[in-house]
Design a protein around this motif. Structure first.
Motif, PDB file in Angstrom:
ATOM      1  N   SER A 112       0.835  -1.211   0.000  1.00 44.80           N
ATOM      2  CA  SER A 112       0.000   0.000   0.000  1.00 44.80           C
ATOM      3  C   SER A 112       0.868   1.259   0.000  1.00 44.80           C
ATOM      4  O   SER A 112       0.380   2.340  -0.289  1.00 44.80           O
ATOM      5  N   HIS A 113       2.164   1.102   0.297  1.00 45.83           N
ATOM      6  CA  HIS A 113       3.103   2.232   0.285  1.00 45.83           C
ATOM      7  C   HIS A 113       3.667   2.497  -1.110  1.00 45.83           C
ATOM      8  O   HIS A 113       4.337   3.501  -1.320  1.00 45.83           O
ATOM      9  N   TYR A 114       3.436   1.572  -2.056  1.00 41.53           N
ATOM     10  CA  TYR A 114       4.018   1.723  -3.387  1.00 41.53           C
ATOM     11  C   TYR A 114       3.502   2.981  -4.060  1.00 41.53           C
ATOM     12  O   TYR A 114       2.325   3.299  -4.032  1.00 41.53           O
ATOM     13  N   SER A 115       4.429   3.689  -4.690  1.00 45.51           N
ATOM     14  CA  SER A 115       4.079   4.873  -5.462  1.00 45.51           C
ATOM     15  C   SER A 115       4.648   4.721  -6.861  1.00 45.51           C
ATOM     16  O   SER A 115       5.832   4.429  -7.031  1.00 45.51           O
ATOM     17  N   ASN A 116       3.822   4.930  -7.845  1.00 46.18           N
ATOM     18  CA  ASN A 116       4.258   4.848  -9.228  1.00 46.18           C
ATOM     19  C   ASN A 116       4.747   6.224  -9.688  1.00 46.18           C
ATOM     20  O   ASN A 116       4.308   6.752 -10.688  1.00 46.18           O
ATOM     21  N   ALA A 117       5.666   6.790  -8.939  1.00 52.60           N
ATOM     22  CA  ALA A 117       6.143   8.143  -9.204  1.00 52.60           C
ATOM     23  C   ALA A 117       7.240   8.189 -10.262  1.00 52.60           C
ATOM     24  O   ALA A 117       7.690   9.257 -10.634  1.00 52.60           O
TER      25      ALA A 117
END
Length: 144
Positions: A112-117
């Motif tokens: 849930s911490h993953y960021s597709n930045a």
């Protein structure tokens, strides 16, 4: 510490330093364990993009796969390691010592911490990884 001690703190310089560090670490492990099959995996900070920001198909994953391929595939049991790892950070191998198929996953994309930045090309790369093990687990067995 890279930013603290380097004269060039650009993203390009950090990436180059990271790739060289991977090569150095892989060689250290290869030298220390000359006949062992090594099974590396990544954590949430293993990226040049940022914490929980691994990028599928990235230069980081390709560089890591290239550096570690010789000792992951030491017994010829992970011939697709470089391709699979470079795509999404996971792979499967046969571990002859324990006579078992080993599936190594990165769960960063599932967090849930993953960021597709970092513009991975996939808004939800975790969904792409979920079906992957089904074909691999029943994949060929070694007669070791």
């Amino acid at each position: 510490n890279f930013r603290k001690f380097s004269r060039d703190t650009s993203a390009v310089a950090l990436a180059a330093f990271t790739y060289k560090t991977n090569e150095f670490l892989a060689q250290l492990v290869a030298d220390a364990f000359p006949s062992a099959q090594v099974l590396p995996t990544l954590g949430n900070n293993d990226s040049v993009c940022g914490d929980y920001m691994s990028q599928p198909g990235s230069e980081f994953l390709r560089s890591f796969a290239t550096a570690w391929q010789p000792i992951v595939n030491r017994h010829g049991s992970a011939s697709d390691f470089a391709e699979s790892f470079a795509r999404a950070g996971h792979y499967a191998t046969y571990a002859p010592v324990i006579r078992a198929r080993v599936v190594v996953l990165t769960d960063v994309f599932l967090s849930s911490h993953y960021s597709n930045a970092c513009d991975s090309g996939s808004a939800r790369p975790g969904r792409d990884a979920i079906p992957w093990p089904h074909g691999v687990v029943t994949h060929r067995r070694s007669s070791g």
